[in-house]
Design a protein around this motif. Structure first.
Motif, PDB file in Angstrom:
ATOM      1  N   GLY A  15    -121.283  28.706  22.408  1.00 26.55           N
ATOM      2  CA  GLY A  15    -120.324  29.759  22.716  1.00 26.55           C
ATOM      3  C   GLY A  15    -119.806  29.715  24.130  1.00 26.55           C
ATOM      4  O   GLY A  15    -118.841  30.409  24.458  1.00 26.55           O
ATOM      5  N   GLY A  16    -120.433  28.906  24.961  1.00 30.86           N
ATOM      6  CA  GLY A  16    -120.035  28.814  26.353  1.00 30.86           C
ATOM      7  C   GLY A  16    -118.887  27.844  26.572  1.00 30.86           C
ATOM      8  O   GLY A  16    -118.308  27.306  25.615  1.00 30.86           O
ATOM      9  N   SER A  17    -118.568  27.627  27.843  1.00 30.46           N
ATOM     10  CA  SER A  17    -117.440  26.785  28.212  1.00 30.46           C
ATOM     11  C   SER A  17    -117.844  25.770  29.284  1.00 30.46           C
ATOM     12  O   SER A  17    -118.737  26.032  30.091  1.00 30.46           O
ATOM     13  N   LEU A  18    -117.150  24.659  29.270  1.00 29.55           N
ATOM     14  CA  LEU A  18    -117.262  23.639  30.311  1.00 29.55           C
ATOM     15  C   LEU A  18    -115.891  23.033  30.526  1.00 29.55           C
ATOM     16  O   LEU A  18    -115.052  23.018  29.615  1.00 29.55           O
ATOM     17  N   LEU A  80    -110.378  18.399  30.629  1.00 30.55           N
ATOM     18  CA  LEU A  80    -110.605  18.904  29.277  1.00 30.55           C
ATOM     19  C   LEU A  80    -111.337  20.233  29.390  1.00 30.55           C
ATOM     20  O   LEU A  80    -112.495  20.266  29.802  1.00 30.55           O
ATOM     21  N   GLN A  81    -110.652  21.300  29.039  1.00 27.81           N
ATOM     22  CA  GLN A  81    -111.259  22.619  28.994  1.00 27.81           C
ATOM     23  C   GLN A  81    -111.873  22.823  27.622  1.00 27.81           C
ATOM     24  O   GLN A  81    -111.166  22.764  26.614  1.00 27.81           O
ATOM     25  N   MET A  82    -113.179  23.040  27.600  1.00 31.91           N
ATOM     26  CA  MET A  82    -113.887  23.170  26.330  1.00 31.91           C
ATOM     27  C   MET A  82    -114.450  24.579  26.225  1.00 31.91           C
ATOM     28  O   MET A  82    -115.306  24.977  27.027  1.00 31.91           O
ATOM     29  N   PRO A  87    -123.275  23.307  19.179  1.00 35.14           N
ATOM     30  CA  PRO A  87    -124.276  22.238  19.341  1.00 35.14           C
ATOM     31  C   PRO A  87    -123.750  20.868  18.903  1.00 35.14           C
ATOM     32  O   PRO A  87    -124.119  19.850  19.490  1.00 35.14           O
ATOM     33  N   GLU A  88    -122.895  20.844  17.913  1.00 34.32           N
ATOM     34  CA  GLU A  88    -122.351  19.564  17.446  1.00 34.32           C
ATOM     35  C   GLU A  88    -121.360  18.937  18.422  1.00 34.32           C
ATOM     36  O   GLU A  88    -120.908  17.808  18.216  1.00 34.32           O
ATOM     37  N   ASP A  89    -121.010  19.646  19.473  1.00 38.78           N
ATOM     38  CA  ASP A  89    -120.185  19.058  20.528  1.00 38.78           C
ATOM     39  C   ASP A  89    -121.025  18.245  21.521  1.00 38.78           C
ATOM     40  O   ASP A  89    -120.471  17.585  22.402  1.00 38.78           O
ATOM     41  N   THR A  90    -122.333  18.301  21.367  1.00 34.41           N
ATOM     42  CA  THR A  90    -123.211  17.547  22.256  1.00 34.41           C
ATOM     43  C   THR A  90    -122.932  16.053  22.132  1.00 34.41           C
ATOM     44  O   THR A  90    -122.957  15.499  21.029  1.00 34.41           O
ATOM     45  N   GLN A 111    -122.467  13.560  30.365  1.00 30.53           N
ATOM     46  CA  GLN A 111    -123.220  14.175  29.280  1.00 30.53           C
ATOM     47  C   GLN A 111    -122.864  15.648  29.144  1.00 30.53           C
ATOM     48  O   GLN A 111    -122.866  16.398  30.129  1.00 30.53           O
ATOM     49  N   VAL A 112    -122.592  16.055  27.923  1.00 29.04           N
ATOM     50  CA  VAL A 112    -122.403  17.468  27.585  1.00 29.04           C
ATOM     51  C   VAL A 112    -123.460  17.822  26.542  1.00 29.04           C
ATOM     52  O   VAL A 112    -123.547  17.179  25.493  1.00 29.04           O
ATOM     53  N   THR A 113    -124.267  18.822  26.856  1.00 33.23           N
ATOM     54  CA  THR A 113    -125.310  19.264  25.944  1.00 33.23           C
ATOM     55  C   THR A 113    -125.119  20.742  25.668  1.00 33.23           C
ATOM     56  O   THR A 113    -125.062  21.551  26.598  1.00 33.23           O
ATOM     57  N   VAL A 114    -125.026  21.077  24.387  1.00 33.01           N
ATOM     58  CA  VAL A 114    -124.834  22.468  23.978  1.00 33.01           C
ATOM     59  C   VAL A 114    -126.075  22.909  23.217  1.00 33.01           C
ATOM     60  O   VAL A 114    -126.401  22.348  22.165  1.00 33.01           O
ATOM     61  N   SER A 115    -126.749  23.893  23.743  1.00 32.60           N
ATOM     62  CA  SER A 115    -127.977  24.369  23.110  1.00 32.60           C
ATOM     63  C   SER A 115    -127.656  25.515  22.150  1.00 32.60           C
ATOM     64  O   SER A 115    -126.733  26.298  22.371  1.00 32.60           O
ATOM     65  N   SER A 116    -128.444  25.611  21.107  1.00 37.14           N
ATOM     66  CA  SER A 116    -128.210  26.657  20.094  1.00 37.14           C
ATOM     67  C   SER A 116    -128.952  27.934  20.436  1.00 37.14           C
ATOM     68  O   SER A 116    -129.771  27.974  21.334  1.00 37.14           O
TER      69      SER A 116
END
Length: 116
Positions: A15-18, A80-82, A87-90, A111-116
């Motif tokens: 739900g966050g942004s990077l 790239l604004q995300m 989690p599948e964007d990891t 590396q982009v890591t998205v935690s659930s």
């Protein structure tokens, strides 16, 4: 020779942004498409977003409405604004540039890591 330097990856909750950034430098005579690919563990590298020389941006279906590519032609930069990350964007995200050569130029990956 053209070099691409990326920045902005990290760890974020779902739900966050990077925001990822990529700057091109070196002997740049022409800059055609610029954009981003990603590669998750055990998967093939896939296109995330690409902006062509005419300014048209293409997005992967999986990121449409969540990711936005920005390009600064004067500075040879792309970001790239995300938003609404899942989690599948990891994945490792790679910046690329088509500078008119036989092969695209690639960044080192971030590396982009998205935690659930």
């Amino acid at each position: 020779q053209v070099q691409l330097v990326e920045s902005g990856g990290g760890l974020v909750q779902a739900g966050g942004s990077l925001r990822l950034s990529c700057a091109a430098s070196g002997r740049i005579f022409v800059m055609n498409a610029m954009g981003w690919y990603r590669q998750a563990p055990g998967k093939q590298r896939e296109l995330v977003a690409s902006n062509n020389r005419r300014g048209i941006t293409t997005y992967a279906d999986s990121v449409k409405g969540r990711f936005t590519l920005f390009r600064d032609n004067a500075k040879n930069r792309v970001s790239l604004q995300m938003n609404s990350l899942k989690p599948e964007d990891t994945a490792v995200y790679y910046c690329y540039a088509d500078t008119g050569g036989t092969l695209n130029t690639w960044g080192q990956g971030t590396q982009v890591t998205v935690s659930s």
